[in-house]
Design a protein around this motif. Structure first.
Motif, PDB file in Angstrom:
ATOM      1  N   GLN A  34       8.938  46.209  47.415  1.00 56.49           N
ATOM      2  CA  GLN A  34      10.052  46.123  48.361  1.00 56.49           C
ATOM      3  C   GLN A  34       9.930  44.794  49.107  1.00 56.49           C
ATOM      4  O   GLN A  34       9.371  44.726  50.190  1.00 56.49           O
TER       5      GLN A  34
ATOM      6  N   ARG B 280      14.105  53.463  54.120  1.00 60.19           N
ATOM      7  CA  ARG B 280      13.469  52.407  53.325  1.00 60.19           C
ATOM      8  C   ARG B 280      12.176  52.894  52.703  1.00 60.19           C
ATOM      9  O   ARG B 280      11.968  52.768  51.487  1.00 60.19           O
TER      10      ARG B 280
ATOM     11  N   TYR C  26      18.095  46.409  52.110  1.00 61.57           N
ATOM     12  CA  TYR C  26      16.771  46.372  51.484  1.00 61.57           C
ATOM     13  C   TYR C  26      16.919  46.670  49.996  1.00 61.57           C
ATOM     14  O   TYR C  26      17.818  47.423  49.590  1.00 61.57           O
TER      15      TYR C  26
ATOM     16  N   ASP D 142      19.268  50.375  55.903  1.00 63.21           N
ATOM     17  CA  ASP D 142      18.452  51.148  56.838  1.00 63.21           C
ATOM     18  C   ASP D 142      18.423  50.393  58.160  1.00 63.21           C
ATOM     19  O   ASP D 142      18.056  49.217  58.195  1.00 63.21           O
TER      20      ASP D 142
END
Length: 301
Positions: free
Chosen positions: A144, A32, A176, A171
């Motif tokens: 994010q 990530r 994500y 992840d």
């Protein structure tokens, strides 16, 4: 976690930072956070809002992606650990650690790229709104959001900014999304979109005079696509929900997510149908609409 002999240990975190025999720092981030770092435009000044233990900040400097980083967090505990990590790697002159809320720690003109990762979408947009004077002098956002992705995409569109790249990944068993956003003056110019479409078509064998292989005007096609997006509320909703860049790139991860969600909705709706309350009926209508959006998105992928 194992560390090589004689190397500083990065304290209190999951990142693995090592120095090889050539003394080049080799930093292993989670998938990530590696995706976040990879989105940063190289060669500029970066601020990392909510830096935690400064893993990404250290990575960006160690790998020559950023000339200078402002690492900022609102929590004293993580800041204290970040300070130790920065000192261990001799980066005190390249990473400026600041304690404060959101973009309050950054002055207009101090940064080219702004990272905000690992926060809810509403919090992210609140930070951007409160720090608008800082954002207005930057070139790029790397976001994010942990939630409210549709809200974030709508906010970006309303500000006149432009999502240039979007990645979806898995992840540690969780989905994500990471997005790169152009907030410079070019993002407010329609020609920005036309240029990107033109460049993409060039890779498909079209000439560089704005014409495709059959003589069609690419810029005109781009304008037509923009008009179709602006006036087609159904398509616009799909893009906001699932990400235009992800759909156009035929993201395999997004496809997996949509198929997983579609299966889950069948079970959820089945359970709600047995509840005879007004709230249950209302929720069923919402979820059936989501099913329709998922089917449309899968058609686009």
């Amino acid at each position: 976690m194992k560390w090589r002999m004689g190397q500083p240990e990065l304290k209190a975190g999951s990142a693995n930072i090592m120095a090889d025999d050539t003394n080049k720092k080799n930093i292993e981030l989670s998938l990530r956070m590696q995706t976040v770092a990879d989105m940063v435009q190289p060669g500029g000044r970066v601020c990392d809002i909510g830096c935690d233990h400064a893993f990404v900040s250290i990575y960006l400097v160690a790998n020559g992606i950023a000339d200078h980083v402002i690492a900022s967090d609102v929590r004293t505990g993580p800041c204290a650990i970040a300070r130790e990590n920065i000192a261990r790697w001799g980066m005190d002159d390249r990473i400026d650690l600041r304690l404060g809320d959101g973009l309050d720690t950054v002055k207009p003109g101090e940064t080219d790229s702004i990272i905000i990762a690992g926060m809810g979408g509403i919090l992210i947009t609140d930070i951007l709104s409160a720090g608008k004077t800082v954002v207005d002098t930057a070139k790029q956002l790397v976001l994010q959001p942990q939630s409210e992705l549709e809200h974030v995409r709508r906010y970006i569109h309303e500000q006149g900014w432009f999502i240039t790249d979007e990645k979806m990944l898995v992840d540690a068993g969780k989905y994500y999304v990471v997005m790169s956003v152009d907030v410079g003056e070019s993002s407010r110019n329609e020609e920005k979109t036309n240029d990107m479409v033109r460049a993409g078509n060039d890779r498909n064998g079209n000439d560089r005079n704005g014409m495709d292989a059959t003589g069609n005007d690419i810029a005109g096609i781009a304008r037509s696509e923009n008009d179709r997006f602006a006036h087609n509320s159904d398509l616009q909703e799909i893009y906001f929900k699932y990400g235009r860049r992800l759909l156009e790139s035929h993201s395999a991860v997004l496809k997996d997510y949509l198929e997983d969600r579609r299966r889950s909705l069948v079970n959820i709706i089945s359970g709600l149908e047995h509840a005879k309350t007004d709230n249950a009926r209302k929720r069923c209508l919402e979820l059936r609409h989501e099913q329709e959006c998922i089917e449309r998105a899968l058609e686009l992928i």
